[in-house]
Design a protein around this motif. Structure first.
Motif, PDB file in Angstrom:
ATOM      1  N   UNK A 131       4.987  -3.532  14.144  1.00  0.00           N
ATOM      2  CA  UNK A 131       3.710  -3.633  13.439  1.00  0.00           C
ATOM      3  C   UNK A 131       3.852  -4.274  12.072  1.00  0.00           C
ATOM      4  N   UNK A 132       5.096  -4.615  11.683  1.00  0.00           N
ATOM      5  CA  UNK A 132       5.302  -5.324  10.428  1.00  0.00           C
ATOM      6  C   UNK A 132       5.996  -4.546   9.342  1.00  0.00           C
ATOM      7  N   UNK A 133       6.469  -3.332   9.637  1.00  0.00           N
ATOM      8  CA  UNK A 133       7.131  -2.529   8.617  1.00  0.00           C
ATOM      9  C   UNK A 133       8.603  -2.883   8.483  1.00  0.00           C
ATOM     10  N   UNK A 134       9.136  -2.830   7.258  1.00  0.00           N
ATOM     11  CA  UNK A 134      10.590  -3.028   7.078  1.00  0.00           C
ATOM     12  C   UNK A 134      11.372  -1.931   7.797  1.00  0.00           C
ATOM     13  N   UNK A 135      12.531  -2.268   8.316  1.00  0.00           N
ATOM     14  CA  UNK A 135      13.312  -1.313   9.111  1.00  0.00           C
ATOM     15  C   UNK A 135      13.667  -0.073   8.306  1.00  0.00           C
ATOM     16  N   UNK A 136      14.117  -0.253   7.067  1.00  0.00           N
ATOM     17  CA  UNK A 136      14.553   0.891   6.255  1.00  0.00           C
ATOM     18  C   UNK A 136      13.408   1.857   5.981  1.00  0.00           C
ATOM     19  N   UNK A 137      12.251   1.312   5.607  1.00  0.00           N
ATOM     20  CA  UNK A 137      11.101   2.172   5.297  1.00  0.00           C
ATOM     21  C   UNK A 137      10.571   2.818   6.565  1.00  0.00           C
ATOM     22  N   UNK A 138      10.519   2.070   7.663  1.00  0.00           N
ATOM     23  CA  UNK A 138      10.049   2.629   8.935  1.00  0.00           C
ATOM     24  C   UNK A 138      10.948   3.784   9.373  1.00  0.00           C
ATOM     25  N   UNK A 139      12.249   3.628   9.212  1.00  0.00           N
ATOM     26  CA  UNK A 139      13.181   4.697   9.572  1.00  0.00           C
ATOM     27  C   UNK A 139      12.944   5.929   8.714  1.00  0.00           C
ATOM     28  N   UNK A 140      12.736   5.723   7.408  1.00  0.00           N
ATOM     29  CA  UNK A 140      12.479   6.845   6.507  1.00  0.00           C
ATOM     30  C   UNK A 140      11.197   7.571   6.895  1.00  0.00           C
ATOM     31  N   UNK A 141      10.166   6.823   7.240  1.00  0.00           N
ATOM     32  CA  UNK A 141       8.882   7.420   7.635  1.00  0.00           C
ATOM     33  C   UNK A 141       9.038   8.262   8.895  1.00  0.00           C
ATOM     34  N   UNK A 142       9.740   7.733   9.864  1.00  0.00           N
ATOM     35  CA  UNK A 142       9.911   8.449  11.130  1.00  0.00           C
ATOM     36  C   UNK A 142      10.704   9.736  10.922  1.00  0.00           C
ATOM     37  N   UNK A 143      11.775   9.664  10.160  1.00  0.00           N
ATOM     38  CA  UNK A 143      12.580  10.859   9.914  1.00  0.00           C
ATOM     39  C   UNK A 143      11.768  11.931   9.185  1.00  0.00           C
ATOM     40  N   UNK A 144      11.011  11.521   8.161  1.00  0.00           N
ATOM     41  CA  UNK A 144      10.193  12.483   7.422  1.00  0.00           C
ATOM     42  C   UNK A 144       9.086  13.061   8.311  1.00  0.00           C
ATOM     43  N   UNK A 145       8.490  12.211   9.138  1.00  0.00           N
ATOM     44  CA  UNK A 145       7.428  12.664  10.041  1.00  0.00           C
ATOM     45  C   UNK A 145       7.948  13.696  11.038  1.00  0.00           C
ATOM     46  N   UNK A 146       9.131  13.465  11.572  1.00  0.00           N
ATOM     47  CA  UNK A 146       9.676  14.401  12.557  1.00  0.00           C
ATOM     48  C   UNK A 146      10.119  15.715  11.894  1.00  0.00           C
ATOM     49  N   UNK A 147      10.523  15.650  10.633  1.00  0.00           N
ATOM     50  CA  UNK A 147      10.836  16.886   9.914  1.00  0.00           C
ATOM     51  C   UNK A 147       9.580  17.743   9.823  1.00  0.00           C
ATOM     52  N   UNK A 148       8.452  17.131   9.463  1.00  0.00           N
ATOM     53  CA  UNK A 148       7.200  17.873   9.283  1.00  0.00           C
ATOM     54  C   UNK A 148       6.657  18.387  10.612  1.00  0.00           C
ATOM     55  N   UNK A 149       6.720  17.577  11.649  1.00  0.00           N
ATOM     56  CA  UNK A 149       6.064  17.929  12.908  1.00  0.00           C
ATOM     57  C   UNK A 149       6.955  18.689  13.887  1.00  0.00           C
ATOM     58  N   UNK A 150       8.277  18.564  13.727  1.00  0.00           N
ATOM     59  CA  UNK A 150       9.195  19.208  14.672  1.00  0.00           C
ATOM     60  C   UNK A 150      10.043  20.277  13.992  1.00  0.00           C
ATOM     61  N   UNK A 151      10.786  19.881  12.970  1.00  0.00           N
ATOM     62  CA  UNK A 151      11.843  20.759  12.476  1.00  0.00           C
ATOM     63  C   UNK A 151      11.341  21.895  11.602  1.00  0.00           C
ATOM     64  N   UNK A 152      10.322  21.655  10.770  1.00  0.00           N
ATOM     65  CA  UNK A 152       9.791  22.747   9.952  1.00  0.00           C
ATOM     66  C   UNK A 152       9.071  23.791  10.814  1.00  0.00           C
ATOM     67  N   UNK A 153       8.211  23.392  11.784  1.00  0.00           N
ATOM     68  CA  UNK A 153       7.535  24.416  12.592  1.00  0.00           C
ATOM     69  C   UNK A 153       8.416  25.084  13.648  1.00  0.00           C
ATOM     70  N   UNK A 154       9.592  24.549  13.933  1.00  0.00           N
ATOM     71  CA  UNK A 154      10.304  25.011  15.124  1.00  0.00           C
ATOM     72  C   UNK A 154      10.829  26.444  14.973  1.00  0.00           C
ATOM     73  N   UNK A 155      11.248  26.832  13.765  1.00  0.00           N
ATOM     74  CA  UNK A 155      11.755  28.204  13.595  1.00  0.00           C
ATOM     75  C   UNK A 155      10.626  29.227  13.671  1.00  0.00           C
TER      76      UNK A 155
END
Length: 310
Positions: A271-295
């Motif tokens: 979609x046009x995002x730089x690889x480094x920023x896109x990777x950071x966004x995905x990692x942060x998004x998965x922390x919020x949606x997966x890892x924080x609620x999982x416990x």
């Protein structure tokens, strides 16, 4: 006595599985939490809010899939717990098993509970594809689709899909018991779907929740993208999310862990995002949606087992 001991083990099992998964993905967790420290917190709060609303949307959809009124608080708690279970078992199996058990405990026969589960999955899939199609029509040049599949991968993929479908049809033709069981299930499922759609409130809950669920998930990714200043328009980020989740729907990894991250990074870059920023966004998004609620989700799952809600 043995039954009580088994139930106690089942209460502790979700936490054990969470620990195992967290250890396996510890590098992702460290990197993801590191990205959160550099983000704009108001947008992260918005992402967390959208994530919480996904459980409400799932509860509405589950209620809309059955005629009987389900206990609202237990239903919502079950969706929260099902989210954790979904990240511990291959995609869809965890949430499906938790909800199937919940419906049977609520008094629905197994056949009708299974039909309600199938109706939920069908409605959610149709809604997700509808949103994806609408965004593709509105923004036809948003994704560079040629980058989403490796060169020469489309042919083998179509061959595999064709082989699977052919094997399924052959099994139905040759195995009478399987054919009888499936036809019986389809009759029950169609009957359940007709009953639900004769009640406007149930139909609205089913389809409204089905549309809201992926829309809220995509909104969460958009909020994280804004928090980390990803230079991709919000509508295109939502499109990238829907395209990625549809692409990995058939990948049997627990909660899509690993496959979702990879697909999201690829689609955000497309979609046009730089690889480094896109990777950071995905990692942060998965922390919020997966890892924080999982416990807390695993703790809720254990409590629901202990209280015999599931």
């Amino acid at each position: 006595m043995r039954h009580v001991r088994v139930r106690q083990i089942l209460c502790l099992l979700p936490l054990l599985l969470v620990t195992v998964v967290a250890v396996q993905h510890r590098s992702v967790l460290v990197e993801g939490f590191g990205q959160l420290r550099a983000a704009e917190w108001p947008w992260l709060v918005a992402a967390a809010g959208a994530t919480c609303l996904t459980w409400v949307a799932a509860a509405f959809t589950r209620q809309g899939a059955v005629v009987e009124r389900l206990p609202a608080r237990r239903l919502l708690a079950t969706q929260f717990a099902a989210g954790a279970a979904n990240h511990l078992l291959p995609t869809g199996l965890g949430a499906g098993a938790v909800n199937l058990r919940f419906l049977t405990v609520c008094g629905l026969p197994l056949a009708r509970s299974s039909a309600a589960l199938a109706l939920y999955l069908l409605a959610e899939s149709i809604a997700r594809l509808t949103l994806l199609t609408g965004l593709l029509i509105a923004f036809p040049d948003a994704l560079r689709l040629g980058t989403l599949l490796p060169a020469g991968a489309l042919g083998p993929l179509l061959v595999i899909i064709g082989a699977v479908l052919s094997a399924a049809v052959l099994a139905l033709v040759l195995v009478r018991r399987l054919r009888t069981a499936i036809l019986s299930f389809l009759r029950t499922a169609f009957s359940e779907a007709r009953s639900v759609h004769t009640r406007p409130a149930r139909a609205l809950a089913l389809w409204g929740g089905s549309l809201a669920f992926p829309a809220l998930q995509a909104a969460g990714l958009v909020a994280v993208g804004q928090a980390l200043n990803l230079p991709v328009p919000p509508a295109q980020m939502a499109l990238a999310y829907l395209a990625a989740t549809v692409a990995v729907a058939l990948v049997p990894t627990p909660g899509g862990i690993g496959s979702v991250e990879a697909a999201l990074i690829v689609t955000l870059v497309a979609a046009g995002g730089p690889v480094a920023v896109a990777t950071a966004v995905v990692l942060a998004y998965r922390i919020i949606t997966v890892w924080i609620p999982i416990i807390p989700g695993a703790l809720t799952l254990g409590a629901l087992v202990r209280l015999r809600v599931i």
